[in-house]
Design a protein around this motif. Structure first.
Motif: not given
Length: 302
Positions: A254-264
Protein backbone atom coordinates in the motif's frame (compact mmCIF):
# COMPACT_ATOMS: atom_id res chain seq x y z
CA UNK A 1 19.00 61.78 -7.33
CA UNK A 2 19.98 61.21 -3.68
CA UNK A 3 21.33 57.86 -2.55
CA UNK A 4 18.26 57.23 -0.38
CA UNK A 5 15.95 57.59 -3.39
CA UNK A 6 18.19 55.30 -5.44
CA UNK A 7 17.96 52.65 -2.73
CA UNK A 8 14.16 52.82 -2.70
CA UNK A 9 14.03 52.59 -6.48
CA UNK A 10 16.21 49.50 -6.55
CA UNK A 11 14.07 47.75 -3.92
CA UNK A 12 10.87 48.59 -5.77
CA UNK A 13 11.94 47.29 -9.16
CA UNK A 14 14.20 44.38 -8.35
CA UNK A 15 12.95 42.90 -5.12
CA UNK A 16 15.71 40.28 -5.34
CA UNK A 17 17.88 39.21 -2.45
CA UNK A 18 21.08 40.10 -4.36
CA UNK A 19 20.00 43.72 -4.88
CA UNK A 20 18.95 44.04 -1.25
CA UNK A 21 22.25 42.67 -0.04
CA UNK A 22 24.21 45.06 -2.28
CA UNK A 23 22.09 48.07 -1.37
CA UNK A 24 22.09 47.26 2.33
CA UNK A 25 25.87 46.89 2.38
CA UNK A 26 26.38 50.15 0.48
CA UNK A 27 23.91 52.03 2.65
CA UNK A 28 25.54 50.69 5.76
CA UNK A 29 28.93 51.90 4.55
CA UNK A 30 27.53 55.43 4.19
CA UNK A 31 25.94 55.40 7.59
CA UNK A 32 22.25 55.26 6.68
CA UNK A 33 21.51 52.33 9.01
CA UNK A 34 23.79 53.43 11.86
CA UNK A 35 25.96 56.27 12.96
CA UNK A 36 28.99 56.98 10.76
CA UNK A 37 32.07 54.91 11.40
CA UNK A 38 35.12 56.48 12.99
CA UNK A 39 37.76 54.57 11.05
CA UNK A 40 37.92 52.42 7.85
CA UNK A 41 38.72 49.25 9.77
CA UNK A 42 35.63 49.49 11.90
CA UNK A 43 33.51 50.25 8.82
CA UNK A 44 34.84 47.17 7.01
CA UNK A 45 34.02 44.90 9.94
CA UNK A 46 30.48 46.25 10.24
CA UNK A 47 29.51 44.99 6.79
CA UNK A 48 29.83 41.32 7.64
CA UNK A 49 26.83 40.98 9.97
CA UNK A 50 24.59 42.74 7.43
CA UNK A 51 25.65 40.41 4.63
CA UNK A 52 25.18 37.29 6.77
CA UNK A 53 21.73 38.33 7.98
CA UNK A 54 20.47 39.08 4.48
CA UNK A 55 21.73 35.82 2.94
CA UNK A 56 18.91 33.20 2.67
CA UNK A 57 19.41 29.91 4.52
CA UNK A 58 18.17 27.85 1.55
CA UNK A 59 16.71 28.25 -1.90
CA UNK A 60 13.81 26.30 -3.46
CA UNK A 61 16.25 24.56 -5.78
CA UNK A 62 18.24 23.06 -2.93
CA UNK A 63 15.38 22.61 -0.48
CA UNK A 64 13.38 20.08 -2.52
CA UNK A 65 14.94 16.62 -2.14
CA UNK A 66 15.42 14.52 -5.22
CA UNK A 67 13.49 11.21 -5.18
CA UNK A 68 15.71 8.27 -4.33
CA UNK A 69 13.38 5.68 -5.85
CA UNK A 70 10.47 5.35 -8.27
CA UNK A 71 7.90 8.13 -8.25
CA UNK A 72 4.57 7.58 -6.53
CA UNK A 73 2.14 5.72 -8.78
CA UNK A 74 -1.29 7.27 -8.34
CA UNK A 75 -2.85 4.45 -10.35
CA UNK A 76 -1.42 1.74 -8.08
CA UNK A 77 -4.89 0.22 -7.59
CA UNK A 78 -5.85 0.61 -11.27
CA UNK A 79 -8.81 2.79 -10.27
CA UNK A 80 -7.60 6.22 -11.33
CA UNK A 81 -10.54 7.89 -13.18
CA UNK A 82 -8.41 9.16 -16.06
CA UNK A 83 -6.99 5.66 -16.62
CA UNK A 84 -10.42 4.04 -16.47
CA UNK A 85 -11.85 6.24 -19.23
CA UNK A 86 -8.73 6.28 -21.38
CA UNK A 87 -9.29 4.51 -24.68
CA UNK A 88 -13.02 3.95 -24.16
CA UNK A 89 -15.27 4.60 -27.11
CA UNK A 90 -17.77 7.38 -26.68
CA UNK A 91 -21.36 6.28 -26.91
CA UNK A 92 -22.40 9.57 -28.46
CA UNK A 93 -20.75 12.60 -29.99
CA UNK A 94 -22.30 14.84 -27.35
CA UNK A 95 -20.77 12.92 -24.45
CA UNK A 96 -18.62 15.12 -22.23
CA UNK A 97 -15.39 13.29 -21.28
CA UNK A 98 -14.72 15.60 -18.32
CA UNK A 99 -18.17 14.83 -16.91
CA UNK A 100 -17.53 11.13 -17.34
CA UNK A 101 -14.30 11.42 -15.34
CA UNK A 102 -16.03 13.40 -12.59
CA UNK A 103 -18.63 10.67 -12.22
CA UNK A 104 -15.88 8.07 -11.95
CA UNK A 105 -13.94 9.95 -9.28
CA UNK A 106 -14.07 8.50 -5.75
CA UNK A 107 -15.40 10.96 -3.20
CA UNK A 108 -14.94 9.09 0.09
CA UNK A 109 -11.98 7.94 2.15
CA UNK A 110 -11.54 4.32 3.14
CA UNK A 111 -10.13 3.53 6.58
CA UNK A 112 -8.92 -0.05 6.91
CA UNK A 113 -8.05 -1.34 10.37
CA UNK A 114 -5.95 -4.48 10.13
CA UNK A 115 -6.03 -6.58 13.32
CA UNK A 116 -3.60 -9.36 14.02
CA UNK A 117 -5.27 -12.39 15.68
CA UNK A 118 -4.69 -13.00 19.39
CA UNK A 119 -2.35 -15.54 20.97
CA UNK A 120 -3.24 -19.13 20.07
CA UNK A 121 -2.30 -22.71 20.88
CA UNK A 122 0.93 -23.36 19.00
CA UNK A 123 0.95 -27.08 19.82
CA UNK A 124 -2.22 -27.83 17.83
CA UNK A 125 -1.67 -30.38 15.07
CA UNK A 126 -4.37 -28.89 12.82
CA UNK A 127 -5.95 -25.50 12.30
CA UNK A 128 -9.06 -26.50 14.29
CA UNK A 129 -6.87 -27.19 17.31
CA UNK A 130 -5.01 -23.91 17.07
CA UNK A 131 -7.58 -21.96 19.00
CA UNK A 132 -6.99 -18.97 21.26
CA UNK A 133 -5.36 -19.40 24.64
CA UNK A 134 -6.99 -17.84 27.73
CA UNK A 135 -4.59 -14.92 27.33
CA UNK A 136 -5.47 -14.73 23.64
CA UNK A 137 -9.16 -14.40 24.44
CA UNK A 138 -8.34 -11.67 26.92
CA UNK A 139 -6.31 -9.88 24.26
CA UNK A 140 -9.23 -10.02 21.84
CA UNK A 141 -11.49 -8.48 24.50
CA UNK A 142 -9.01 -5.62 24.94
CA UNK A 143 -8.79 -5.06 21.19
CA UNK A 144 -12.58 -5.00 20.92
CA UNK A 145 -12.78 -2.48 23.76
CA UNK A 146 -10.20 -0.30 22.05
CA UNK A 147 -12.05 -0.33 18.73
CA UNK A 148 -15.28 0.57 20.52
CA UNK A 149 -13.55 3.42 22.38
CA UNK A 150 -12.49 4.99 19.09
CA UNK A 151 -16.15 5.84 18.49
CA UNK A 152 -16.14 4.95 14.82
CA UNK A 153 -19.00 3.63 12.73
CA UNK A 154 -17.71 0.32 11.39
CA UNK A 155 -19.15 -0.93 8.14
CA UNK A 156 -17.94 -4.53 8.03
CA UNK A 157 -15.66 -6.98 9.83
CA UNK A 158 -13.80 -9.31 7.47
CA UNK A 159 -11.67 -12.11 8.88
CA UNK A 160 -9.42 -14.94 7.78
CA UNK A 161 -11.11 -18.34 7.77
CA UNK A 162 -8.42 -19.79 10.06
CA UNK A 163 -9.61 -20.71 13.57
CA UNK A 164 -7.51 -18.19 15.51
CA UNK A 165 -8.61 -15.28 13.32
CA UNK A 166 -12.26 -16.33 13.31
CA UNK A 167 -12.36 -16.61 17.09
CA UNK A 168 -10.63 -13.24 17.49
CA UNK A 169 -13.16 -11.61 15.15
CA UNK A 170 -16.12 -13.10 17.01
CA UNK A 171 -14.89 -11.73 20.33
CA UNK A 172 -14.17 -8.30 18.86
CA UNK A 173 -17.59 -8.08 17.20
CA UNK A 174 -19.35 -8.19 20.58
CA UNK A 175 -17.79 -4.82 21.50
CA UNK A 176 -18.55 -2.90 18.33
CA UNK A 177 -21.12 -0.12 18.77
CA UNK A 178 -24.41 0.27 16.94
CA UNK A 179 -26.32 -2.47 15.13
CA UNK A 180 -24.53 -5.72 14.48
CA UNK A 181 -21.59 -5.35 12.14
CA UNK A 182 -21.58 -7.97 9.40
CA UNK A 183 -18.90 -10.67 9.72
CA UNK A 184 -17.41 -11.99 6.49
CA UNK A 185 -15.00 -14.93 6.29
CA UNK A 186 -12.40 -15.02 3.54
CA UNK A 187 -9.95 -17.77 2.57
CA UNK A 188 -7.68 -15.32 0.75
CA UNK A 189 -6.66 -13.82 4.10
CA UNK A 190 -5.24 -17.06 5.52
CA UNK A 191 -1.66 -16.96 6.80
CA UNK A 192 1.21 -17.73 4.43
CA UNK A 193 4.52 -16.62 3.01
CA UNK A 194 3.80 -13.70 0.63
CA UNK A 195 7.25 -13.30 -0.90
CA UNK A 196 10.80 -14.36 -0.10
CA UNK A 197 12.13 -11.81 2.40
CA UNK A 198 15.20 -9.65 1.90
CA UNK A 199 17.56 -9.98 3.65
CA UNK A 200 17.05 -13.77 3.72
CA UNK A 201 16.66 -15.58 7.03
CA UNK A 202 17.75 -19.08 7.98
CA UNK A 203 15.70 -19.52 11.15
CA UNK A 204 12.31 -19.05 9.43
CA UNK A 205 11.32 -21.45 6.67
CA UNK A 206 7.67 -21.36 5.53
CA UNK A 207 5.94 -24.66 4.88
CA UNK A 208 4.20 -23.32 1.80
CA UNK A 209 5.82 -22.38 -1.46
CA UNK A 210 6.31 -18.63 -1.87
CA UNK A 211 4.71 -18.38 -5.27
CA UNK A 212 1.58 -20.24 -4.13
CA UNK A 213 0.93 -18.19 -1.00
CA UNK A 214 2.15 -15.05 -2.70
CA UNK A 215 -0.45 -15.21 -5.45
CA UNK A 216 -3.24 -15.72 -2.93
CA UNK A 217 -2.13 -12.92 -0.59
CA UNK A 218 -1.63 -10.57 -3.53
CA UNK A 219 -5.18 -11.38 -4.62
CA UNK A 220 -6.38 -10.48 -1.12
CA UNK A 221 -4.53 -7.18 -1.34
CA UNK A 222 -6.18 -6.32 -4.64
CA UNK A 223 -9.61 -7.23 -3.31
CA UNK A 224 -9.47 -5.24 -0.09
CA UNK A 225 -6.82 -2.51 -0.39
CA UNK A 226 -7.90 0.14 -2.90
CA UNK A 227 -9.59 3.52 -3.04
CA UNK A 228 -13.34 3.86 -2.55
CA UNK A 229 -15.87 3.07 -5.24
CA UNK A 230 -17.27 6.24 -6.89
CA UNK A 231 -20.74 5.30 -5.61
CA UNK A 232 -19.54 5.47 -1.98
CA UNK A 233 -20.73 8.78 -0.50
CA UNK A 234 -19.37 8.67 3.05
CA UNK A 235 -16.04 7.70 4.59
CA UNK A 236 -15.91 4.05 5.63
CA UNK A 237 -14.24 2.15 8.47
CA UNK A 238 -13.57 -1.51 7.78
CA UNK A 239 -11.97 -4.07 10.08
CA UNK A 240 -9.90 -6.95 8.75
CA UNK A 241 -8.78 -9.61 11.24
CA UNK A 242 -5.99 -11.71 9.79
CA UNK A 243 -2.32 -12.55 10.28
CA UNK A 244 1.05 -10.86 10.74
CA UNK A 245 2.53 -11.86 7.38
CA UNK A 246 -0.55 -10.72 5.51
CA UNK A 247 -0.69 -7.38 7.32
CA UNK A 248 3.01 -6.67 6.83
CA UNK A 249 2.78 -7.43 3.13
CA UNK A 250 -0.32 -5.23 2.78
CA UNK A 251 1.49 -2.31 4.42
CA UNK A 252 4.50 -2.58 2.11
CA UNK A 253 2.34 -2.83 -1.00
CA UNK A 254 0.00 0.00 0.00
CA UNK A 255 2.87 2.39 0.76
CA UNK A 256 4.72 1.29 -2.39
CA UNK A 257 7.67 0.11 -0.33
CA UNK A 258 9.68 -2.91 -1.52
CA UNK A 259 7.42 -5.85 -0.56
CA UNK A 260 10.50 -8.00 0.12
CA UNK A 261 10.96 -6.02 3.34
CA UNK A 262 7.77 -7.32 4.98
CA UNK A 263 9.62 -9.50 7.49
CA UNK A 264 11.48 -6.52 8.95
CA UNK A 265 8.36 -5.44 10.86
CA UNK A 266 7.01 -7.01 14.04
CA UNK A 267 3.38 -7.06 15.20
CA UNK A 268 1.96 -7.94 18.60
CA UNK A 269 -1.07 -10.20 18.95
CA UNK A 270 -4.29 -8.20 18.85
CA UNK A 271 -2.53 -5.09 17.56
CA UNK A 272 -4.13 -2.50 15.28
CA UNK A 273 -2.65 -1.31 12.00
CA UNK A 274 -4.57 1.55 10.39
CA UNK A 275 -4.38 2.40 6.68
CA UNK A 276 -6.14 5.41 5.15
CA UNK A 277 -6.79 5.56 1.40
CA UNK A 278 -7.83 8.95 0.01
CA UNK A 279 -9.99 9.43 -3.12
CA UNK A 280 -6.89 10.68 -4.94
CA UNK A 281 -5.10 7.39 -4.32
CA UNK A 282 -2.83 8.72 -1.57
CA UNK A 283 -2.20 6.23 1.21
CA UNK A 284 -1.26 6.98 4.80
CA UNK A 285 -0.25 4.64 7.62
CA UNK A 286 -1.82 6.04 10.78
CA UNK A 287 -0.68 3.27 13.11
CA UNK A 288 1.47 0.17 12.73
CA UNK A 289 0.93 -2.63 15.23
CA UNK A 290 -0.59 -0.37 17.90
CA UNK A 291 -0.94 -2.32 21.15
CA UNK A 292 -0.52 0.52 23.63
CA UNK A 293 -4.01 -0.13 24.98
CA UNK A 294 -2.84 -3.47 26.43
CA UNK A 295 -1.01 -3.82 29.76
CA UNK A 296 2.64 -4.82 29.31
CA UNK A 297 2.04 -8.27 30.81
CA UNK A 298 -0.56 -9.01 28.11
CA UNK A 299 1.72 -8.39 25.13
CA UNK A 300 2.79 -11.38 23.00
CA UNK A 301 3.90 -12.04 19.42
CA UNK A 302 3.16 -15.72 18.95
Amino acid sequence: MSYRKSFRLLCGFAGGSAVLVFAAAAADSRGYFAERRRDPGQRQRSRLPVLEAAQPAWTPGTHTPAPSGPAWDFNWDKRDPSALTNGKKKESVTEDPSSEQDNAKPKATRNILLIRHSQYNLSGSSDKERILTPLGREQAELTGQRLAALGLKYDVLIHSSMARATETANIISKHLPGPGVELVSCDLLREGAPIEPVPPVTHWKPDSVYHEDGARIEAAFRRYIHRADPKQKEDSYEIIVCHANVIRYFVCRALQFPPEGWLRMGLNNGSITWLTIRPSGRVALRTLGDAGFMPPDKLTRT
